[in-house]
Each structure stands twice: as C-alpha cells, then as structure tokens.
Design an enzyme around this catalytic site. Sequence first.
Site, PDB file in Angstrom:
ATOM      1  CG  ASP A  57      -2.275   0.646   0.969  1.00 36.29           C
ATOM      2  OD1 ASP A  57      -2.269   1.886   1.058  1.00 36.29           O
ATOM      3  OD2 ASP A  57      -3.294  -0.011   0.692  1.00 36.29           O
ATOM      4  CG  ASP A  58       0.325   6.027   1.066  1.00 34.59           C
ATOM      5  OD1 ASP A  58       1.285   6.353   0.375  1.00 34.59           O
ATOM      6  OD2 ASP A  58      -0.453   6.831   1.606  1.00 34.59           O
ATOM      7  CD1 TRP A  89      -3.082   2.538  -1.828  1.00 33.82           C
ATOM      8  CD2 TRP A  89      -1.561   4.122  -2.247  1.00 33.82           C
ATOM      9  NE1 TRP A  89      -3.597   3.740  -1.376  1.00 33.82           N
ATOM     10  CE2 TRP A  89      -2.684   4.735  -1.632  1.00 33.82           C
ATOM     11  CE3 TRP A  89      -0.483   4.931  -2.613  1.00 33.82           C
ATOM     12  CZ2 TRP A  89      -2.742   6.098  -1.359  1.00 33.82           C
ATOM     13  CZ3 TRP A  89      -0.549   6.297  -2.343  1.00 33.82           C
ATOM     14  CH2 TRP A  89      -1.674   6.871  -1.723  1.00 33.82           C
ATOM     15  NE  ARG A  92      -4.081  10.294   4.308  1.00 35.43           N
ATOM     16  CZ  ARG A  92      -3.619   9.167   3.804  1.00 35.43           C
ATOM     17  NH1 ARG A  92      -3.620   8.951   2.519  1.00 35.43           N
ATOM     18  NH2 ARG A  92      -3.189   8.220   4.591  1.00 35.43           N
ATOM     19  CE  LYS A  95      -6.475   0.648  -0.982  1.00 36.32           C
ATOM     20  NZ  LYS A  95      -6.084   0.345   0.409  1.00 36.32           N
ATOM     21  CD1 TRP A  96      -7.390   5.849  -8.646  1.00 38.46           C
ATOM     22  CD2 TRP A  96      -6.452   5.002 -10.470  1.00 38.46           C
ATOM     23  NE1 TRP A  96      -7.253   6.876  -9.547  1.00 38.46           N
ATOM     24  CE2 TRP A  96      -6.685   6.379 -10.685  1.00 38.46           C
ATOM     25  CE3 TRP A  96      -5.870   4.248 -11.500  1.00 38.46           C
ATOM     26  CZ2 TRP A  96      -6.350   7.020 -11.884  1.00 38.46           C
ATOM     27  CZ3 TRP A  96      -5.543   4.887 -12.686  1.00 38.46           C
ATOM     28  CH2 TRP A  96      -5.777   6.261 -12.869  1.00 38.46           C
ATOM     29  CG  ASP A  97      -6.697   5.540  -1.726  1.00 41.82           C
ATOM     30  OD1 ASP A  97      -7.843   6.023  -1.650  1.00 41.82           O
ATOM     31  OD2 ASP A  97      -6.116   4.997  -0.764  1.00 41.82           O
ATOM     32  CG  ASP A 141     -10.134   4.170   4.826  1.00 43.46           C
ATOM     33  OD1 ASP A 141      -9.819   3.258   4.038  1.00 43.46           O
ATOM     34  OD2 ASP A 141      -9.701   5.326   4.739  1.00 43.46           O
TER      35      ASP A 141
HETATM   36  C1  GLA Z   1      -6.823   5.505   2.181  1.00 39.73           C
HETATM   37  C2  GLA Z   1      -7.271   4.081   1.888  1.00 39.73           C
HETATM   38  C3  GLA Z   1      -6.547   3.122   2.779  1.00 39.73           C
HETATM   39  C4  GLA Z   1      -5.062   3.257   2.558  1.00 39.73           C
HETATM   40  C5  GLA Z   1      -4.630   4.699   2.788  1.00 39.73           C
HETATM   41  C6  GLA Z   1      -3.205   4.898   2.385  1.00 39.73           C
HETATM   42  O1  GLA Z   1      -7.247   5.935   3.414  1.00 39.73           O
HETATM   43  O2  GLA Z   1      -8.653   3.978   2.024  1.00 39.73           O
HETATM   44  O3  GLA Z   1      -6.958   1.805   2.522  1.00 39.73           O
HETATM   45  O4  GLA Z   1      -4.743   2.836   1.255  1.00 39.73           O
HETATM   46  O5  GLA Z   1      -5.430   5.600   2.042  1.00 39.73           O
HETATM   47  O6  GLA Z   1      -2.802   6.194   2.568  1.00 39.73           O
END
Ligand code: GLA
Length: 724
Positions: free
Chosen positions: A368-369, A411, A443, A476-478, A548
């Site tokens: 992820d991030d 991510w 954020r 995963k495209w946020d 989340d």
């Molecule tokens: C969002 C997503 C989380 C995670 C964070 C990463 O909040 O919903 O699942 O990927 O970003 O910063």
Amino acid sequence: MSIKTEDRIFRLDNKYFSYILYADKQNILRHLYYGNPLNDFEVDDLTYIARDWSNTYYNANEEKEHIYEDNYNSMASHVEVASDGNNDKKGSTICIHQKDGSFYTDFRYESYRIYQGAPKSDVLPYIHSKDCESIEFTLRDILSHAKMLLTFTIHEDSPVITRSTELFNDSDDSIDLNRIMSLTLDLSNTELDLFNFHGDWALERFVERTKVPHGTTVISSRYGRSSHVENPFCILATPNSNENYGECYGFNLLWSGNFRFEVTKGRYQDIRVNYGIEDTNFSYLLKPNESIELPQAIFSYSSNGLNHLSQSFHDFIRNHIVPEGCFGKYRPIIFNSWEGCFMDFTTDSIINYMNSAKEIGAELFVLDDGWFGHRNDDTSSLGDWYVNTKKIDLKKVIDHCHNIGMKFGLWFEPEMINADSDLYKAHPEYVLGHRMSEMCLGRHQFVLDTANDNAVTDVVKQVNSILDTYDIDYVKWDNNREVSDNFSQYLNRDRQESVDYLMTLGTYRMYREIVESHPSIFFEGCASGGGKFDLGVLRYFPQIWCSDETDPVQRLYIQYGTGYGYPLSTISSHVSKCPVTSYQSKSNIAFFGTYGYEFNPTKLTDSEKEELKENASRYHRIHQDVILEGDMYRLSSPFDSNYFCEFSVSKNKDKALLLFANILKEGNYYRFVKLPGLDPDKMYINSYDNKVRSGNYYANVGMNFIRWLNEFDTILVEFEEVKE
Ligand code: GLA
C-alpha cells in the site's frame, strides 16, 4: 425483447416491464407507462387529464386560443423531456440560457431510429453489451435549435433500462447550457418512499427510508466525487413495500463526479425524478459543431420488492458495467499491507509479511501507500510516482512475491498532488484552485486538476512507466480527498463553470489510458474507503474498497447498505486486526464481500492461523459461485433489527451461504430464518446441524437459530446440494 412503434407510439418491452412513449400531435415526447408488462392500452386512457386551465394555448399569428391535442396539459402531462418554457414546474430536464436572455427551453420530437446495440462514448464510461436493442429519439429546441439525441437501451434478460443523452449544437451560434439531466421519469404513483444511502468517512451508505414529501427533495454530491456523504444509487418504493413485496424503482448513474437526484411531488400528487450531473454552479458553453455527452442513467422496476430490484442491478453491473471478462474470473485472496504497517516498512519487513501472508492462504500481496517519492507520512510525494529506492527494493520484493507463488499489487493515488513533491515544484499550475494565500488542503494534499490535459498526460506517463517496468498484477487506485477550490488554472473563463464535468472526464481519461494499456492488471478503486463507490469507477475497476472502517460490526451496516445497489463482487472487504470480534466472525463478515486480509500477519497465533486457513479453503470451495456470482437476498436488516442476515445462492442453485450476525447479546429466542432462492425440489445438506432438507423446507420452515447469542456472534452456514 422488442422495441416497436406504431402511430408514433413507442413500446419497449421484455418479460420484466413495458415502457411506453408517445410523440403527440404537438411533437412533445410524452411518457405513457412504466411498469409490469402491459398487453393492450389506449393512448386516450393513459394521457387523460381532467380539463383545466393549462389545456389551451394562444397562437399569436392567428390571434386565437386553441385546445392542445392528445389531452396535453402544459402543467400536468407526463413527458420524457421536461422543458423550462411552459407551465410545468416540476423540474426541467434541460435549461438553456437563450441568446435573447430568457431561459425559454422547449424540446420537440423530430424523428427516431431503432438499432441493435447501445451507444458508446470516447469520453465517458458506458454500458457494454452484445445483445441489446436501442431506440434513439431526435428532439430539437425551438429557440436555440440545439439537437438532443435521447436513447433508451433494453436487454432481453434484464429489467434494467439505460437512458443516454447527447446534445449537439449544429447552429452557428454558441449555446449556453445551464442544466441537463440524464433522466426524467414521471411516475403516476402518488405515495412513494425514498431510500437514500448517506454517510461519512468510515460510515458509508447507511440506509435511510423517508416518505417523499410535497416539494422537491434532493440527494446530491458537490464534493467533486460521488462521495461518502451520499451515493448516486437511490430507490423509490411504495410505502408498504419490503424485501419481497411491493413496487419499487431503482436509479443509478455511470458517473463519478457531482450528481443530483431530484424527486418532486407536485400539485397533482404525482412524482417526477430528475437525475444527472449537479446543476448548481454548472453551465456549459456549447460552441458551434460541438456536442456534450451526459452520463448514462440506468434504472429498473420491480413489482416484487427490494431483493428483486437489487438482484437486477447486481446482474446488470456484473454483466454490462464492470470491465468485460472480469465477471466469472477467479479473484485471488488479497493481503494488503496498510493496516499492518502503514508506511513504516523496509524491504525485509515486507518480505516477512509476504511469507506470513502466504501461510494463511493469501494469494496476492498488496504493497500500500509509502513506496514512492520520499513518502514516510501523508505530507509528501503524491505526484512523484517513482520508487523510493532508499526505502524499498521493489524488484526484489516483487520477485520474492512471485517466487513464493503470490501475485503482486501496488498502491497509487494519481489524482492528487502534495505541495512537497517534485511535480508541484515543477508545475504549481497542476493544482486545482486559485493561487491565493489560502488554498484548502485535505490530508495535506491538493487535488490534481484533471481538467488540465498536461497534468493528466504527465501523471499517466509516470504511472504507466512503473507498470511497464515492474511485474505488477494488481493496482489499488486511491483518491483521498474531496474537491474544493473549484477553479482550474488551465481552463479559459468560458469553461470554468464546467470544471467538475471536465475534471471527471479527465479522470476517466486517466483511467482509460492506464487501465486499457494494462489489460492483464486487476484494478481496485478506493477513495478514503468508499468515497467513490459508483458505476463510473466500476466501469474500469471491478471492485472498490468499501470503507476504511474495518471494525467488523460497523462493516455489517456498511456492507448491508452498499449491497442494495451493488453486487457483493464489487464490495471489497478485509479481515483486519480490529479486536471487537473473533477472527472467525471477522472472516465471516468479510466473506460477504470480496474477502482479503489487512493486519500484521507475523503476529498471528497458531490458532488464529488455523482459523484463517480454514476460511481460505472455504473461499475456494464456495466464494466464486455463491458470493461473487450468485443471487443475494437480504433477510434481516441491522438497521431495523438486532440481526444482520444475508443469503447468497449460486446461479445453478447447487450451493448457498448464509450469514447471520447477532448484534446485542440475546437469549434463547426463536429465530426462524426462511431461505428463499433454493430449488424447492433439490435436497441440501447444511453445515449448521448437518441435516439434509429440501429447498422447499428451507423456504417455508427455514433454519431455527434458537440458542443463546452473545454480542457480535456470527453464524455462517454452507448449503450444498445432495445428489441421490
Ligand atoms: C486511504 C485508503 C486506505 C489506505 C490509505 C493509504 O485511506 O482507504 O486503505 O490505502 O489511504 O494512505
């Protein structure tokens, strides 16, 4: 399925519904009927309105008053395109600010054509289908001469209708469009309840049912995305309707930006729906020879209650919205690194995570991030889509992942940009907003101006370069903030009032240019959880991280609400470390979605590992046929009772799965749960008491869960056909 026409009456029929329109003698496209299949009817019956003072008009040339033909009443008649030029004040489909300064808009029918297939678009998401039929109407505005193409598409095997709209300017002058809705639907029901799905971050799609009041009620988003706060999916249902009974209508839009669902109960007690892009602060200057396409609206009718309505949407989304080829394909069990370590990881710690995730049956590992730019917290690097080589050896991690037999995912958050990024330093104009002393952050980040072609091109290039360099199976495209500061430094003055529309188009361009050039990568959408859970996203990404909030009890509500409009195959859900229930209950709840994991896997006890392994084998046994592809029934709502209960049955009715979750502690009560959807003549063994019973028995007697239930206890029961 058929679309037929005779004497300017147009019938759209299949085994689920009839939808009937009429081009009347004034060339007004009238709406006559929408409901259960209809055999015969008379136009006069369906258009009849007791005569009142809106039945006449004055012809200024003849200096004479006339009675409208075909029972037309300019205040009360049901129409397909409501115009702003007459007595009809229930909300217009379209409004043009005319050259003479007036808002007098009046679209009249010109012609039609029927064809096989459905409209396509180069800029917007659209339904895909091989077997459907469409009717396209051409209408023209009396003053501006704008030409509207209005198309209805139907399928043999679905109660869902698609309505598509495109507006052309084939005149020599520009047209100032103030409002254009994708759908206008006049319903003759006088009493309806509205279901909307509202919420907030980590509380998405809570179900609210209210009586439609007189006046206009609006469900909308002005957050620049479909949003956590409201969802584009809405239902209207007769007041006595429930899951299995009553008339109901469902509505959705293939769109991810601002939307407006407007329901008006007028002086004649009938109800109009207007649905499309939000018109507040919207206008669009249509220059000569230009056209504007509006998001497709899909809508459906059920006379058998809400479960049937939801199932129609579920089938339609799986068959005609998520990318072709996705439906029916195996989905690996995902392990996501986020809740386990957030951005605090190294190459070795991620490799350890992978090894432990593999042990519990995970099949795809998502980093992820935190892997790019110099990102170690959420204040920097969005916009810098290159690997932070000081922090992670991405190639080593991916190779390890593949070597141990797992797929690998990464991510991204392409539609955002941090002030602390190389991209911002080089291109401060890529940020949406006025460059004033105070610019809104969310954020710690800005929104990338996706109406800016250069910004889109730059970011697409960066993301594609990572996807082309590394062996990546999943993305995963946020999208982690709402849109504000609606000013594009890129657009000219005459395009600023279209900024949300153009940004949404820019985002779709990003989706297309990244997704379509990587057909083997599986994409999942996300927007701080479920802030962008809509059909526009699903057209490119077959599943969306639902919230989340990974507390499994909260999840019961979120997943339940989401399931009204969206199939379980789109609802991404994970077992997390949240301690409020056992791993067993957490897994049971996550199972009624796409299923995956999100915690520190190196900290699991042996017994937790065993539990999770067991779930992984259940996943292989039953998840694809029953959850991803089956028919889901809501049996008990946590919003109205102490129980959550959903039941899903495979299409060929050989397997099924029931989830019963108890919320507050309760005694030894009778809890008969009747199970619809099984084949009454087949015998099924259930995993609760291992008894073999017929589908008929389960439907009429059901399962009796009489026993003591503690808070958050869950019961998951598998059903399997027993062949003689
Ligand atoms: C969002 C997503 C989380 C995670 C964070 C990463 O909040 O919903 O699942 O990927 O970003 O910063």
